[in-house]
Design an enzyme around this catalytic site. Structure first.
Site, PDB file in Angstrom:
ATOM      1  N   SER A  21       9.982  48.947 -31.593  1.00 49.75           N
ATOM      2  CA  SER A  21       9.304  49.442 -30.405  1.00 49.75           C
ATOM      3  C   SER A  21       9.207  50.954 -30.442  1.00 49.75           C
ATOM      4  O   SER A  21       9.623  51.591 -31.411  1.00 49.75           O
ATOM      5  CB  SER A  21      10.073  48.975 -29.152  1.00 49.75           C
ATOM      6  N   ASN A  22       8.619  51.519 -29.400  1.00 47.62           N
ATOM      7  CA  ASN A  22       8.519  52.967 -29.241  1.00 47.62           C
ATOM      8  C   ASN A  22       9.234  53.364 -27.972  1.00 47.62           C
ATOM      9  O   ASN A  22       9.313  52.570 -27.041  1.00 47.62           O
ATOM     10  CB  ASN A  22       7.049  53.386 -29.072  1.00 47.62           C
ATOM     11  N   GLY A  23       9.693  54.611 -27.908  1.00 45.51           N
ATOM     12  CA  GLY A  23      10.235  55.125 -26.651  1.00 45.51           C
ATOM     13  C   GLY A  23       9.100  55.356 -25.678  1.00 45.51           C
ATOM     14  O   GLY A  23       8.132  56.031 -26.007  1.00 45.51           O
ATOM     15  N   ALA A  88       2.326  53.223 -25.398  1.00 44.25           N
ATOM     16  CA  ALA A  88       2.872  53.620 -26.705  1.00 44.25           C
ATOM     17  C   ALA A  88       2.963  52.352 -27.545  1.00 44.25           C
ATOM     18  O   ALA A  88       4.010  51.696 -27.607  1.00 44.25           O
ATOM     19  CB  ALA A  88       4.238  54.263 -26.519  1.00 44.25           C
ATOM     20  N   VAL A  89       1.844  51.976 -28.121  1.00 44.81           N
ATOM     21  CA  VAL A  89       1.751  50.713 -28.865  1.00 44.81           C
ATOM     22  C   VAL A  89       2.477  50.873 -30.207  1.00 44.81           C
ATOM     23  O   VAL A  89       2.277  51.865 -30.906  1.00 44.81           O
ATOM     24  CB  VAL A  89       0.269  50.348 -29.115  1.00 44.81           C
TER      25      VAL A  89
END
Ligand code: CTP
Ligand code: CA
Length: 212
Positions: A21-23, A88-89
Site C-alpha cells: 500500500s501507500n501512505g 494514492a493508488v
C-alpha cells in the site's frame, strides 16, 4: 455539478493478511468531497481504506484494490462533470494472491509484482471535452518537469502538485502546500494551509470562479 473523486490508498493483497500500500490518510480527497458538497455539487467519492467518517451529503463507495477503484470509477465516469484523482493508488500488485495466509519462510523471499491500472490515465481516455479532469502528484524532486509531464501523459486539465521533500507537508498531515498546473504551465501556488481551506481554493481555481 457532478463530482467523481478518488481518495485514500489502495491495498494490493499478497494473502488475506498481507498487502502492499501507500501512505495516505485520505484527508485531501475527503476535504475536496466536502468542499464540492458545500458548493452545491453532487459527489461520488470512491475511497480506499481510511479512518475518516464519510463527509455529510457525499455518496461513498468503499474499495480496497486499484482494480476495484478503477471499476467503480469507470462505472461512474460518464455521469460526472468533474473527475478528481486524489487517491494514492498502489503502483504494483502481487502477480499471485494466495487465498490462504502463507506461513513465513526462513530467509529472503522474492515477490513477483505487476503494474496496477492507472485509473486517472484510463479516465483521461474515457473523458469527453466538456468534462474537467484533475490529477494530483506528490514529488520529492523535479516538480517543474514531472507535474506538466503527468498532466500530458494522463490527459488532465489540471495537476495539483506538492513537493513532499521541501515542505514536509502532505501525506498524513492536516496541512498542505501545492502548486497548480494546467496545459499552459504553473498557474497558482496555494498554502501552506489546512486541507479543508485548500480544497475550497482548488475547486474555485479549477472551476474558474471565486467560490459559491
Ligand atoms: N493515479 C491513478 N492510478 C494509478 C496511479 C496514479 O489514478 N495507478 C493518479 C493519482 O491518483 C494522481 C496521479 O495519478 O492523481 C498521479 O499519481 P502519481 O503516483 O504521482 O503518478 P504515477 O503516474 O503513478 O507516477 P509515479 O508514482 O511513478 O511518480
Ligand atoms: Ca504512483
Amino acid at each position: 455539478m457532478r463530482f467523481l473523486i478518488t481518495a485514500g490508498p489502495t491495498r494490493e493483497h499478497i494473502d488475506p493478511v498481507r498487502y502492499l500500500s501507500n501512505g495516505s490518510s485520505g484527508k485531501m480527497g475527503y476535504a475536496l468531497a466536502a468542499a464540492a458538497v458545500a458548493r452545491g455539487g453532487s459527489v461520488e467519492l470512491v475511497s480506499g481504506p481510511v479512518a475518516l467518517p464519510p463527509p455529510p451529503g457525499v455518496n461513498v463507495t468503499r474499495v480496497i484494490s486499484a482494480a476495484e477503484m478503477h471499476a467503480a470509477c469507470a462505472a461512474r465516469m460518464t455521469a460526472c462533470d468533474v473527475f478528481i484523482a486524489v487517491a494514492a493508488v498502489a503502483d504494483y500488485r502481487p502477480k499471485h494472491r494466495s487465498t490462504d495466509k502463507a506461513a513465513k519462510l526462513p530467509g529472503d523471499v522474492t515477490l513477483e509484482l505487476e503494474p496496477t491500472v492507472d485509473i486517472l490515465k484510463a479516465m483521461g481516455r474515457l473523458r469527453t471535452a466538456d468534462q474537467v479532469l484533475v490529477g494530483f502528484a506528490a514529488e520529492t524532486s523535479d516538480l517543474e518537469v514531472k507535474a506538466p509531464a503527468k498532466l500530458a501523459a494522463k490527459g488532465c486539465d489540471w495537476i495539483v502538485a506538492n513537493d513532499v521533500s521541501a515542505t514536509g507537508l502532505g501525506m498524513e498531515s492536516d496541512d498542505n502546500a501545492v502548486s497548480i498546473w494546467n496545459t499552459t504551465g504553473r498557474v497558482g501556488m496555494l498554502g501552506p494551509a489546512p486541507k479543508t481551506r485548500l480544497a475550497e481554493q482548488i475547486l474555485a481555481l479549477v472551476l474558474g470562479d471565486g467560490g459559491g
